[in-house]
Design an enzyme around this catalytic site. Sequence first.
Site, PDB file in Angstrom:
ATOM      1  N   SER A  78       4.194   9.783  -6.660  1.00  0.00           N
ATOM      2  CA  SER A  78       4.226   8.346  -6.380  1.00  0.00           C
ATOM      3  C   SER A  78       5.099   8.004  -5.181  1.00  0.00           C
ATOM      4  CB  SER A  78       4.755   7.592  -7.606  1.00  0.00           C
ATOM      5  OG  SER A  78       6.128   7.837  -7.796  1.00  0.00           O
ATOM      6  N   THR A 130       6.878   4.507  -7.848  1.00  0.00           N
ATOM      7  CA  THR A 130       7.757   4.178  -6.724  1.00  0.00           C
ATOM      8  C   THR A 130       9.143   4.613  -7.159  1.00  0.00           C
ATOM      9  OG1 THR A 130       6.461   2.197  -6.195  1.00  0.00           O
ATOM     10  CG2 THR A 130       8.738   2.162  -5.459  1.00  0.00           C
ATOM     11  N   ARG A 163      -3.252  -1.209   3.112  1.00  0.00           N
ATOM     12  CA  ARG A 163      -2.664  -2.025   2.020  1.00  0.00           C
ATOM     13  C   ARG A 163      -1.148  -1.814   1.996  1.00  0.00           C
ATOM     14  NH1 ARG A 163       0.626  -0.783  -2.769  1.00  0.00           N
ATOM     15  NH2 ARG A 163       0.216  -2.366  -4.322  1.00  0.00           N
ATOM     16  N   THR A 216       7.944   4.442  -1.571  1.00  0.00           N
ATOM     17  CA  THR A 216       6.733   4.643  -2.380  1.00  0.00           C
ATOM     18  C   THR A 216       5.564   5.135  -1.546  1.00  0.00           C
ATOM     19  OG1 THR A 216       5.292   3.522  -3.973  1.00  0.00           O
ATOM     20  CG2 THR A 216       5.834   2.304  -2.002  1.00  0.00           C
ATOM     21  N   THR A 250       9.526  -1.541  -9.348  1.00  0.00           N
ATOM     22  CA  THR A 250       8.447  -0.563  -9.297  1.00  0.00           C
ATOM     23  C   THR A 250       7.289  -1.125 -10.124  1.00  0.00           C
ATOM     24  OG1 THR A 250       9.243   0.619 -11.258  1.00  0.00           O
ATOM     25  CG2 THR A 250      10.046   1.402  -9.126  1.00  0.00           C
ATOM     26  N   GLY A 251       6.102  -0.603  -9.860  1.00  0.00           N
ATOM     27  CA  GLY A 251       4.938  -1.107 -10.586  1.00  0.00           C
ATOM     28  C   GLY A 251       4.013  -1.873  -9.656  1.00  0.00           C
TER      29      GLY A 251
HETATM   30  N1  GLY Z   1       5.359  -1.092  -6.262  1.00  0.00           N
HETATM   31  C1  GLY Z   1       4.671  -0.220  -5.415  1.00  0.00           C
HETATM   32  C2  GLY Z   1       3.434  -0.760  -4.873  1.00  0.00           C
HETATM   33  O1  GLY Z   1       2.781  -1.588  -5.488  1.00  0.00           O
HETATM   34  O2  GLY Z   1       3.045  -0.345  -3.802  1.00  0.00           O
END
Ligand code: GLY
Length: 347
Positions: free
Chosen positions: A64, A204, A232, A222, A255-256
């Site tokens: 990740s 992340t 993105r 991340t 994170t998430g």
């Molecule tokens: N929190 C990491 C992402 O959505 O890229």
Amino acid sequence: MLTTGAVAAARAAQNAAPKNIVISSANGLIACARAMQMLNAGHDTLDAVVAGVNMVEEDPNDTSVGYGGLPNEEGVVELDASVMHGPTRRAGSVASIRNIKTPSKVAKLVMEQTDHIMLVGDGALRFARACGFKEEDLLTVKSRLAWLVWKRSLRDASGNNNWTDGLDAPVPKKTSGLRRLFPDADDETLAWAWQMAVRPPTGTINCLALNPKGEMSGVTTTSGLAWKIPGRVGDSPIIGAGLYVDQDVGAAGSTGRGEENIRVAGAHSIVENMRHGMSPTDAGLDVLKRIARNFDNDRERLRKFDIKFYALRKDGAYAGVSLWKGRFCVNDGGAQSRLEDCVTLLT
Ligand code: GLY
């Protein structure tokens, strides 16, 4: 509206004696230990957290973050990172940077050596090259396998997929599809890759530190959402979403699923909540409630993702909060870091 007592408690907390403490997302056991080692040796808080997360960025087994992170839909790893240094109140970030294992180091150089705060894409890569970073292929055997499994999981309206055997292929022997396609991979890797394909992760690492002088810093790094559209950008490099540090109050990171965090400027909102007297836990839960509100508190839609926040106040009070069940990492001075349960909004 906060009571006078709550504001007084917050002011007292802001003046309490701080100590060395590092918190991070659950994948940061070694990162927190490394950062604590550096704090104990008297290093700057930002140098400490960046050195900590570099270990995870360089670890091919953390899929990740950094090297070995899961790629975009074209099989290219694109990384996001941000840093904030409390004492100087400065920030730096990079987004969609390719071919560099340690984007957090590049973000720190953007902060230290430019008049800008954020560099993206090819510009970020060219800046890294100018600073002497080596370009490398960030895809590993494992992350390439997961990407190919994801491609094979896709179907058009008729159930076809160009990445499966052709219609003219011999009738396959009765072994499972993935096992036949990837004969060298072990069962555990194939099961993991299938999970990654059906539920693309947004792992992340966020890491926050405080020292006895009350100085604070943070970093978030991340590979972002697996199989994303190229370009993105998630919340991690967005100052105020994936990371925020205010030397007068505290620090927060996330994170998430970044899209949900960006919509509530999560890290900044948590620090502002703490400024106005909330505990780190309440400050984080308040932001999770705003995220749930964006889905009309519909549990079925909320069940489709997770998000966690980490908050560290200037007096050393800290919390991890998560939409669903989760854990986070803490090191308050020792060689070993420990995992603690997050306070969850939904069960
Ligand atoms: N929190 C990491 C992402 O959505 O890229």
